[in-house]
Scaffold this motif. Structure first.
Motif, mmCIF file in Angstrom:
data_model
loop_
_atom_site.group_PDB
_atom_site.id
_atom_site.type_symbol
_atom_site.label_atom_id
_atom_site.label_comp_id
_atom_site.label_asym_id
_atom_site.label_seq_id
_atom_site.Cartn_x
_atom_site.Cartn_y
_atom_site.Cartn_z
ATOM 1 N N ARG A 1 -4.720 -1.420 -1.988
ATOM 2 C CA ARG A 1 -5.508 -0.555 -1.120
ATOM 3 C C ARG A 1 -5.018 -0.692 0.314
ATOM 4 O O ARG A 1 -4.726 -1.789 0.770
ATOM 5 C CB ARG A 1 -6.993 -0.934 -1.195
ATOM 6 N N THR B 1 -10.540 3.049 -4.880
ATOM 7 C CA THR B 1 -9.605 2.263 -5.679
ATOM 8 C C THR B 1 -8.250 2.950 -5.743
ATOM 9 O O THR B 1 -8.117 4.143 -5.494
ATOM 10 C CB THR B 1 -10.134 2.082 -7.112
ATOM 11 N N VAL B 2 -7.241 2.174 -6.079
ATOM 12 C CA VAL B 2 -5.901 2.693 -6.316
ATOM 13 C C VAL B 2 -5.589 2.402 -7.769
ATOM 14 O O VAL B 2 -5.636 1.245 -8.204
ATOM 15 C CB VAL B 2 -4.868 2.010 -5.392
ATOM 16 N N SER C 1 0.828 -1.206 0.000
ATOM 17 C CA SER C 1 0.000 0.000 0.000
ATOM 18 C C SER C 1 0.863 1.256 0.000
ATOM 19 O O SER C 1 0.519 2.261 -0.628
ATOM 20 C CB SER C 1 -0.945 -0.003 1.207
#
Length: 307
Positions: free
Chosen positions: A174, A182-183, A168
């Motif tokens: 995430r 969301t990423v 992360s």
């Protein structure tokens, strides 16, 4: 002004706080017993200022978990100058224990002669590495010190948590699976990179399953010290439908040769997170290995909090 029987009249008196009762009572803090064996952290790899700083941070975390802990650092490839060898650290811990006993008897105290291990050696390794563990055993033998060697730190749920955090931090996962965001760079397939050959890969697979459950993406382990292993696993993940891969180093850091991780990541053609380093879970697991070996405190809880 105080009197022989207590504070002078009119001055506040600090009374001891009554101990809370019931199931919500705070547990009594655990401290290292007087005269307990030393914790000797066995640091692999080529010694450097970076590995020393990492080891010192791990020891600091362990001491915060167990006040009064006597801890030393021994380098598997030390030089006995700037970086003490593991054998030297063990010999020092044994000599120190004898000196404490002699000082106590010279002072007229009735103390039992030292028995049991003078040190508990904890390898700074996330997973098994037979060749390296054998060298640690050899160092213990060379030191002629009574010492007990613990297992490596993993597999453990806390390491899955640490891997999740490192991913992360790199923007590859995430931070919280419960939050609905969301990423953009989040990986949909993870290569768990370790060292130590096939046995290390199998052991890493256990932590990998825990990580997969946290991320809800496939995770497969590969050995950095087996040529082509990382690229091969990356290919398998791509064949199964993963489009955006990431490498999660299942490593504390010093145990991997310089450049080995970078070259494997480049060969696999994907992004990578940082090694585990001095993540708090590492220090907690080191302390847990030590206390479990001596039977002075329960080990770290088997569960880990979700991010």
């Amino acid at each position: 002004m105080s009197t022989p029987t207590g504070p002078a009249s009119g001055l506040p008196v600090r009374m001891p706080r009554p101990r809370q009762s019931g199931r919500h009572r705070r547990p009594e803090p655990v401290v290292a017993p007087e005269g307990a064996a030393a914790l000797v952290l066995a640091v692999p790899g080529t010694p450097s200022s970076a590995s020393r700083s990492l080891a010192e941070e791990v020891i600091s975390i362990a001491r915060s978990e167990l006040p009064g802990l006597n801890a030393l650092i021994g380098y598997v490839d030390g030089d006995d100058a700037e970086y003490p060898t593991l054998a030297s650290a063990l010999a020092h811990s044994a000599a120190e224990r004898i000196a404490r006993f002699e000082q106590a008897t010279a002072a007229g105290r009735e103390v039992a002669p030292p028995e049991g291990p003078a040190a508990v050696v904890v390898p700074l390794l996330a997973g098994p590495d037979n060749a390296l563990v054998q060298r640690i055993r050899q160092s213990i033998t060379e030191s002629q010190a009574p010492a007990e060697l613990t297992d490596v730190l993993g597999p453990h749920p806390l390491l899955a948590e640490a891997l999740h955090v490192r991913l992360s931090e790199a923007g590859l996962a995430r931070a919280d699976r419960a939050r609905l965001f969301t990423v953009a760079t989040a990986a949909d397939g993870i290569v768990l990179a370790t060292v130590g050959g096939e046995e290390a890969v199998q052991a890493a697979g256990i932590t990998g399953m825990l990580l997969a459950a946290r991320l809800a993406v496939p995770v497969m382990a590969a050995a950095l010290d087996v040529e082509g292993s990382v690229a091969s696993i990356a290919g398998q993940l791509k064949d199964s439908g993963s489009l955006q891969l990431a490498v999660a180093p299942y490593l504390v850091g010093p145990e991997v040769a310089d450049g080995l991780l970078d070259s494997a990541v480049k060969e696999a053609g994907c992004a990578a997170a940082e090694p585990l380093g001095a993540y708090p879970a590492i220090g907690k697991l080191v302390m847990s290995m030590y206390t479990t070996a001596l039977g002075i405190a329960p080990p770290v809880a088997q569960g880990a909090q979700a991010l």
